[in-house]
Scaffold this motif. Structure first.
Motif: not given
Length: 634
Positions: A297-303, A313-321
């Protein structure tokens, strides 16, 4: 010898008792925050992003009412995530907030690791994981809070023996943090609250009382923090409504079609989803399926956010997860070895690539020194005041606003157009902005009307940074007069040009001097074929056009709602501009009189057509064009 030393370190981490005491964990968290504190220079910068950072700080300095007087995707507590100094109070409060965010991430990861590892080992793992994540995301503190919330929420699902009271407190506390973060950055608050509620439900769906308390904590914390931020409670619904408009409009107006060079990011995301599916199917007792659901669920929200406007920058949040989930999840054995190696290699390549592209290694080297300087402002506030004076002088030298303009404005209220709000701070102007102060964010007719009506009854002057192109072009190649049609007409009809000098325009309030719109003609355009723009009937008339788009199901899905793959465009005299589709129906200027020559309002178009930035196999769009004329008195 290396193996021997590594063995000794491993043995020490396994047997040492450091980290068992709460004060030890808090001290480790503070040291981690100081060493990896992601921040740019404390000296306020210039540009589009620094200007909105200046604006959210100015809103507090000028005591603006969020909702009626200022609206953005951030809220009245947004100044906390600013790394630049705009006032002494902001610098001190932001220091506490930013250190707290990194420390919370560290403690959440350490608590999750403590489930499988000794205390010292868990602290070492949290140190590496937090450092990697902080370096990846940089000063994106609201997104770091989302990841910290995920780390803490995972405890509810990874520990079967967790006390009911602990699960209750964790869920409610995370939801309350979501309410706080809503006032920092609008879209991160609901995500954090959703993570908290999802974790509560996945742990035990029958604990209805805990679920209700989680939702209540989120809802109750919003007005509490709103009042503590110095805002009137009656303005909260107004801000929520308008900020919701910006977020909903952002999906279509700001979404950037996914570029071809995002193929690697898409590949990594698909690989990550395979890993998550493997957790669900093969995890069993090692990886609880309810925890795997939380990761999914968290992956879908951030993706969704990462690919909605794709960049590093935006993709780095998904990388951080991914980094955090890999650190706290026992993944070994649930995948075939070759696939595990491939996923790790791709992840490492992206981590290194992001760090290099964003020049994060330099930030890592500078972080400890900058952290000490930031912490010194808490003990010596005068240091912040000195930085502020120096930054203002530097910005004034850069902007070079003509002295005549500065004297003319004096102490009168001024709005800055389109986005260089930093000049208000640098020159200490009396700021009375259009509520959506960065006008490119007025994505919907409601927001455009709000800006137009406020401007009509608002500031005495509008100071505008002259566009290097004519007609003026905004961010993402958008046509300046089209992205805010009503606002642009108000500038034309309620203000007169006082001067144009050194790339700045000064507009002064005057009596309204425009007549009503008179319909000239209507024409349907197909297959991207341009049509002629009617010539104005006189020297003191403007020609406008409204565009009624015939949207297909493909357009609705692939212009931001599902995946951004294409956008509408408007072509004037053969030059294509991105079309802000939400405001396309409102007539916008396509031919203006000589009274606005050399300003951002100047436009003289002879042909117009409608198209798409990228074809997805469908024909060019069909649209009905409505041409109008508007008389302007001298």
């Amino acid at each position: 010898m290396v193996a021997t030393r590594a063995g000794r370190v491993k043995a020490w981490c396994s047997t040492a008792g450091w980290g068992l005491a709460r004060w030890q964990r808090c001290l480790a968290a503070l040291l981690t925050a100081v060493l990896f504190w992601p921040q740019s220079s404390v000296d306020a910068d210039i540009g589009v992003d620094p200007s909105w950072e200046a604006a959210v700080a100015l809103a507090r300095i000028h005591h603006l009412a969020w909702g009626p007087e200022i609206v953005f995707t951030y809220g009245p507590l947004a100044f906390l995530q600013n790394t630049g100094y705009y006032s002494t109070q902001q610098a001190v409060l932001a220091t506490f907030y930013q250190v707290g965010v990194i420390a919370a991430l560290f403690l959440g990861v350490a608590a999750a690791l403590r489930r499988r590892y000794p205390a010292t080992t868990s602290l070492v793992g949290a140190f590496v994981t937090t450092g990697t994540t902080a370096i990846l995301l940089g000063p994106m503190y609201p997104e770091v809070v989302v990841l910290a919330a995920f780390a803490w929420a995972s405890l509810l699902l990874l520990q079967n023996d967790l006390k009911r009271s602990t699960a209750f407190i964790t869920s409610v506390a995370l939801a309350a943090v979501g309410g706080f973060e809503l006032l920092v950055k609008f879209n991160t608050g609901p995500v954090i609250a959703f993570i908290a509620l999802a974790a509560s439900i996945l742990r035990d769906w029958r604990a209805v009382g805990r679920h209700c308390a989680t939702v209540t904590a989120f809802g109750a914390s919003i007005p509490i923090w709103w009042l503590l931020a110095g805002q009137r409670l009656g303005n909260l619904p107004v801000w929520l409504r308008y900020s919701g408009q910006i977020v909903s409009g952002y999906i279509h107006a700001q979404a950037v079609p996914i570029p071809l060079d995002a193929a690697g990011a898409a590949l990594l995301t698909v690989a990550w989803l395979v890993v998550v599916c493997a957790m669900l199917v093969r995890g069993g007792r090692v990886i609880p399926r309810n925890y795997a659901m939380l990761v999914a669920v968290t992956s879908v929200l951030i993706a969704k956010s990462a690919f909605g406007r794709y960049d590093t920058n935006h993709f780095s949040a998904l990388l951080g997860l991914m980094v955090i989930a890999v650190a706290i999840t026992p993944l070994y054995g649930i995948l075939r070895p070759r696939f595990e190696i491939a996923v790790v290699v791709i992840l490492v390549v992206f981590l290194i690539g992001t760090l290099v592209i964003e020049q994060r290694p330099l930030a890592v080297l500078q972080a400890p020194v900058r952290s000490v300087d930031r912490l010194a402002t808490v003990a010596f506030p005068g240091r912040a005041a000195a930085h502020i004076r120096q930054s203002k002088a530097r910005q004034r030298g850069h902007y070079g606003i003509p002295e005549r303009f500065v004297k003319t404005i004096g102490s009168a209220a001024v709005h800055v157009d389109p986005d260089e709000t930093s000049v208000v701070w640098a020159y200490d102007f009396a700021w009375r902005p259009a509520p959506v102060f960065q006008t490119y964010s007025a994505y919907t007719p409601t927001l455009d009307k709000l800006n137009s009506e406020t401007l009509a009854a608002g500031p005495q002057f509008v100071l505008s940074r002259q566009s290097p192109t004519s007609p003026a072009v905004g961010i993402n190649g958008r046509l300046g007069v089209q992205e805010n049609p009503l606002y642009s007409r108000t500038l034309l009809c309620d203000f007169t040009v006082d001067g144009v000098e050194n790339h700045w325009e000064l507009l002064a309030r005057s009596q309204p001097h425009c007549g009503p719109l008179a319909l000239l003609s209507e024409v349907v355009v197909r297959e991207g074929n341009p049509v002629a723009v009617p010539a104005p009937s006189g020297p003191h008339t403007a020609v406008l056009v409204g565009i009624d788009l015939d949207r297909t199901i493909v357009d609705r899905l692939f212009m931001g709602s599902l995946v951004p793959l294409t956008t509408y465009t408007v072509a004037l005299d053969g030059v294509s501009y991105r079309l802000t589709a939400g405001n396309a129906a409102e007539p916008f200027l396509v031919n203006t009189p000589d009274s606005v020559t050399a300003t951002n309002l100047e436009i003289h178009s002879h042909t117009i057509g409608v198209g798409r930035s990228r074809s997805l196999g469908q024909h060019n769009p069909t649209a009905r064009l409505r041409f109008y004329e508007m008389r302007i008195s001298r």
